[in-house]
Design an enzyme around this catalytic site. Structure first.
Site, PDB file in Angstrom:
ATOM      1  N   GLY A 241       0.969  -1.126  -0.117  1.00  0.00           N
ATOM      2  CA  GLY A 241       0.119   0.017   0.077  1.00  0.00           C
ATOM      3  C   GLY A 241       0.859   1.144  -0.053  1.00  0.00           C
ATOM      4  O   GLY A 241       0.152   2.422  -0.121  1.00  0.00           O
ATOM      5  N   GLU A 276       3.549  -6.689   2.062  1.00  0.00           N
ATOM      6  CA  GLU A 276       3.274  -7.081   0.399  1.00  0.00           C
ATOM      7  C   GLU A 276       3.326  -5.790  -0.243  1.00  0.00           C
ATOM      8  O   GLU A 276       2.326  -5.682  -0.998  1.00  0.00           O
ATOM      9  CB  GLU A 276       1.901  -7.517   0.651  1.00  0.00           C
ATOM     10  N   GLY A 278       3.904  -3.673  -3.572  1.00  0.00           N
ATOM     11  CA  GLY A 278       4.166  -4.055  -5.096  1.00  0.00           C
ATOM     12  C   GLY A 278       4.516  -2.485  -5.481  1.00  0.00           C
ATOM     13  O   GLY A 278       5.875  -2.430  -5.905  1.00  0.00           O
ATOM     14  N   ARG A 315      -3.949   3.037 -16.482  1.00  0.00           N
ATOM     15  CA  ARG A 315      -4.070   3.925 -15.284  1.00  0.00           C
ATOM     16  C   ARG A 315      -4.526   5.198 -15.487  1.00  0.00           C
ATOM     17  O   ARG A 315      -5.592   5.625 -14.784  1.00  0.00           O
ATOM     18  CB  ARG A 315      -2.750   3.907 -14.487  1.00  0.00           C
ATOM     19  N   TYR A 319      -8.081   5.398 -13.782  1.00  0.00           N
ATOM     20  CA  TYR A 319      -8.000   6.182 -12.248  1.00  0.00           C
ATOM     21  C   TYR A 319      -8.047   7.578 -12.352  1.00  0.00           C
ATOM     22  O   TYR A 319      -7.644   8.241 -11.488  1.00  0.00           O
ATOM     23  CB  TYR A 319      -7.056   5.566 -11.300  1.00  0.00           C
ATOM     24  N   CYS A 345      -9.952   3.360 -30.432  1.00  0.00           N
ATOM     25  CA  CYS A 345     -11.016   4.141 -30.784  1.00  0.00           C
ATOM     26  C   CYS A 345     -12.038   4.340 -29.577  1.00  0.00           C
ATOM     27  O   CYS A 345     -13.142   3.895 -29.732  1.00  0.00           O
ATOM     28  CB  CYS A 345     -11.800   3.248 -31.794  1.00  0.00           C
ATOM     29  N   GLU A 346     -11.498   5.216 -28.887  1.00  0.00           N
ATOM     30  CA  GLU A 346     -12.422   5.704 -27.576  1.00  0.00           C
ATOM     31  C   GLU A 346     -11.587   6.890 -26.968  1.00  0.00           C
ATOM     32  O   GLU A 346     -10.600   6.909 -26.953  1.00  0.00           O
ATOM     33  CB  GLU A 346     -12.926   4.609 -26.659  1.00  0.00           C
ATOM     34  N   TYR A 374       1.488  -1.979 -12.289  1.00  0.00           N
ATOM     35  CA  TYR A 374       0.103  -1.893 -12.750  1.00  0.00           C
ATOM     36  C   TYR A 374       0.173  -1.387 -14.088  1.00  0.00           C
ATOM     37  O   TYR A 374      -1.109  -0.896 -14.539  1.00  0.00           O
ATOM     38  CB  TYR A 374      -0.804  -1.237 -12.124  1.00  0.00           C
TER      39      TYR A 374
HETATM   40  N1  LLP Z   1      -1.711  -6.959  -0.866  1.00  0.00           N
HETATM   41  C1  LLP Z   1      -2.801  -7.013  -1.097  1.00  0.00           C
HETATM   42  C2  LLP Z   1      -3.758  -8.069  -0.682  1.00  0.00           C
HETATM   43  C3  LLP Z   1      -3.240  -6.177  -2.270  1.00  0.00           C
HETATM   44  O1  LLP Z   1      -4.704  -6.106  -2.661  1.00  0.00           O
HETATM   45  C4  LLP Z   1      -2.349  -5.226  -2.907  1.00  0.00           C
HETATM   46  C5  LLP Z   1      -2.850  -4.477  -3.987  1.00  0.00           C
HETATM   47  C6  LLP Z   1      -1.431  -5.349  -2.629  1.00  0.00           C
HETATM   48  C7  LLP Z   1      -0.754  -6.320  -1.519  1.00  0.00           C
HETATM   49  C8  LLP Z   1      -0.103  -4.433  -3.141  1.00  0.00           C
HETATM   50  O2  LLP Z   1      -0.266  -3.224  -3.005  1.00  0.00           O
HETATM   51  P1  LLP Z   1       0.881  -2.079  -3.396  1.00  0.00           P
HETATM   52  O3  LLP Z   1       1.901  -2.047  -2.520  1.00  0.00           O
HETATM   53  O4  LLP Z   1       1.007  -2.205  -4.614  1.00  0.00           O
HETATM   54  O5  LLP Z   1       0.031  -0.783  -3.222  1.00  0.00           O
HETATM   55  N2  LLP Z   1      -4.353  -1.181 -10.024  1.00  0.00           N
HETATM   56  C9  LLP Z   1      -4.074  -0.374  -9.192  1.00  0.00           C
HETATM   57  C10 LLP Z   1      -3.718  -0.819  -7.803  1.00  0.00           C
HETATM   58  C11 LLP Z   1      -4.556  -1.960  -7.420  1.00  0.00           C
HETATM   59  C12 LLP Z   1      -3.874  -2.466  -6.139  1.00  0.00           C
HETATM   60  C13 LLP Z   1      -4.539  -4.069  -5.760  1.00  0.00           C
HETATM   61  N3  LLP Z   1      -4.158  -4.583  -4.654  1.00  0.00           N
HETATM   62  C14 LLP Z   1      -3.280   0.729  -9.663  1.00  0.00           C
HETATM   63  O6  LLP Z   1      -2.684   0.930 -10.807  1.00  0.00           O
HETATM   64  O7  LLP Z   1      -3.179   2.056  -8.944  1.00  0.00           O
END
Ligand code: LLP
Length: 416
Positions: A241, A276, A278, A315, A319, A345-346, A374
């Site tokens: 997050g 976790e 990402g 993105r 978003y 085409c949008e 992402y």
């Molecule tokens: N753990 C769980 C259970 C999650 O659902 C997620 C992300 C993460 C970890 C990793 O979160 P991060 O460290 O990346 O914030 N597609 C969207 C983001 C979707 C996030 C989904 N879950 C975007 O491009 O902003």
């Protein structure tokens, strides 16, 4: 998080020791370009923050799931946070130790549970009562015990985009924290379930630690209640997050994130902390390299039409997110307010709107920043466009880590 790997040398944008203009000319565009140095630096910032804490950094595979990236992070010591059988396969394929894999997600199927039980993963993050019961039944059929955590929903406001906020009580994620105790007791009584952890993930692209601190308080209260009834929690998974700086946001460091859980961890010294992350590992470790096809000027708008589209990086369309866009050759150009758009085409197909950027000619390259998380992972074949290639730079070297899709790839599996 590190963006130093992307820098201008004179007028040219480089990634580490490789010129992006050369890379674009050699490999074509659209092209995702990742920096080894940035990936490592971002991961190591987490390691440093956790050096005095029993812990596991389970990289969230969904952010960027290329095998080469997973392998690089595994070599650095990362585990994996997975949400599907496909992600499990990727993690195992690069040699991630199953005991470093946690499985999240609200809709795990029995097949996926079987796959993960056979692999011997560290923990299932269970998100509902029916899922927990299916997990028990599945484990029983295999004659195994399923290690689990309940993902609780702490009902805190993560102050982020509504599509990526998960910690609200109305969200589909996790079990309401008030119901956790009863479910944990049910799990403890089941011979095919083994309670090992407590999990929560409140949202993505968080730019402040206060929602984490609020979640920490709720988790701490639950841990006390669990301890009082003899439920033994060894693993505390607080999800991912942490945000990144897309557009001048001030982002807390991994250290500040860990500190938000400081009091809780001091109260439970035996707990192993799982993170976790990402986005904060891969987000700023890549650019999407695209090429200007046309400058289209109407009496009402100015468009830079590029070969990069919403199918390559969704993105901005999905978003309304901001990604910095810079010319690969800076050479003192006039700037203008433009919409950077793709061929799809949008009208939702844009990478930037009403953005003042230096003008480029047809055939020149632009770099879209903050595209590592992402980005490719959410790309599609919409409009029958082959998905971009991915390249990984390491010092003065680069290699293609995913070949550009071909026209044959587009129809694979289809019949007339
Ligand atoms: N753990 C769980 C259970 C999650 O659902 C997620 C992300 C993460 C970890 C990793 O979160 P991060 O460290 O990346 O914030 N597609 C969207 C983001 C979707 C996030 C989904 N879950 C975007 O491009 O902003």
């Amino acid at each position: 998080m590190s963006q130093a790997a992307f820098h201008y040398q004179g007028e040219d944008l480089w990634v580490e020791g490789v010129s992006l203009a050369e890379l674009g000319a050699t490999l074509g565009t659209p092209l995702y370009v990742y920096s080894t140095q940035a990936l490592k630096a971002n991961f190591q910032a987490y390691q440093l923050a956790l050096k005095n804490q029993p812990s596991l950094i389970a990289y969230s595979v969904k952010a960027a799931s290329n095998l080469a990236i997973l392998h690089l992070l595994k070599e650095e010591g990362a585990g994996s946070d997975i949400v599907s059988g496909g992600e499990l396969k990727r993690a195992l394929q690069v040699g991630v130790d199953p005991q470093k894999i946690v499985f999240s997600g609200v809709g795990k199927t029995a097949e996926e549970m079987i796959q993960a039980l056979k692999a011997g993963i560290l923990m299932f993050n269970v998100e509902s009562a029916p899922e927990m019961r299916l997990l028990a039944a599945t484990a029983r059929e295999l004659g195994k015990k399923a290690p689990l955590a309940l993902r609780v929903n702490p009902d805190v406001d993560p102050q982020t985009h509504p599509y990526i906020a998960t910690g609200f009580r109305e969200s589909k994620f996790g079990v309401p924290i008030e119901e956790a105790l009863a479910l944990y007791q049910e799990a403890t009584a089941d011979p095919y379930l083994e309670v090992v952890g407590l999990d929560c993930h409140i949202g993505s692209q968080l730019t402040s630690v206060s929602p984490f601190a609020a979640a920490a308080e709720r988790l701490r209260a639950l841990l006390a209640r669990l301890a009082a009834v003899g439920v033994n929690i060894q693993l505390l998974d607080v999800g991912g997050g942490l945000g990144i700086n897309y557009h001048g946001e001030e982002i807390p460091s991994p250290q500040e994130l860990v500190q938000a859980f400081g009091e809780l961890l001091a109260a439970y010294p035996g707990l192993r902390l799982i993170l976790e992350p990402g986005r904060s590992i891969v987000g700023q470790a890549a650019v999407l390299l695209i090429k200007c096809l046309y400058n289209k000027v109407t009496p009402f708008k100015r468009f830079v039409i590029t070969d990069g589209a919403m199918s390559d990086l969704i993105r901005p369309s999905l978003y309304g997110s901001y990604h910095e866009i810079k010319p690969v050759r800076a050479a003192g150009r006039p700037a203008a307010k433009v919409n950077v758009v793709g061929p799809i085409c949008e009208s939702g197909d844009f990478l930037a709107q009403d953005r003042e950027i230096p003008l480029v000619e047809s055939g020149e390259f632009l770099a879209v920043f903050g595209a590592g998380a992402y980005g490719f992972a959410m790309s599609s074949n919409y409009n029958s466009r082959p998905r971009p290639a991915e390249a990984l730079v390491d010092g003065a070297r680069f290699r293609v880590i995913r070949a550009r899709e071909t026209l044959e790839d587009l129809t694979r599996g289809e019949t007339i």
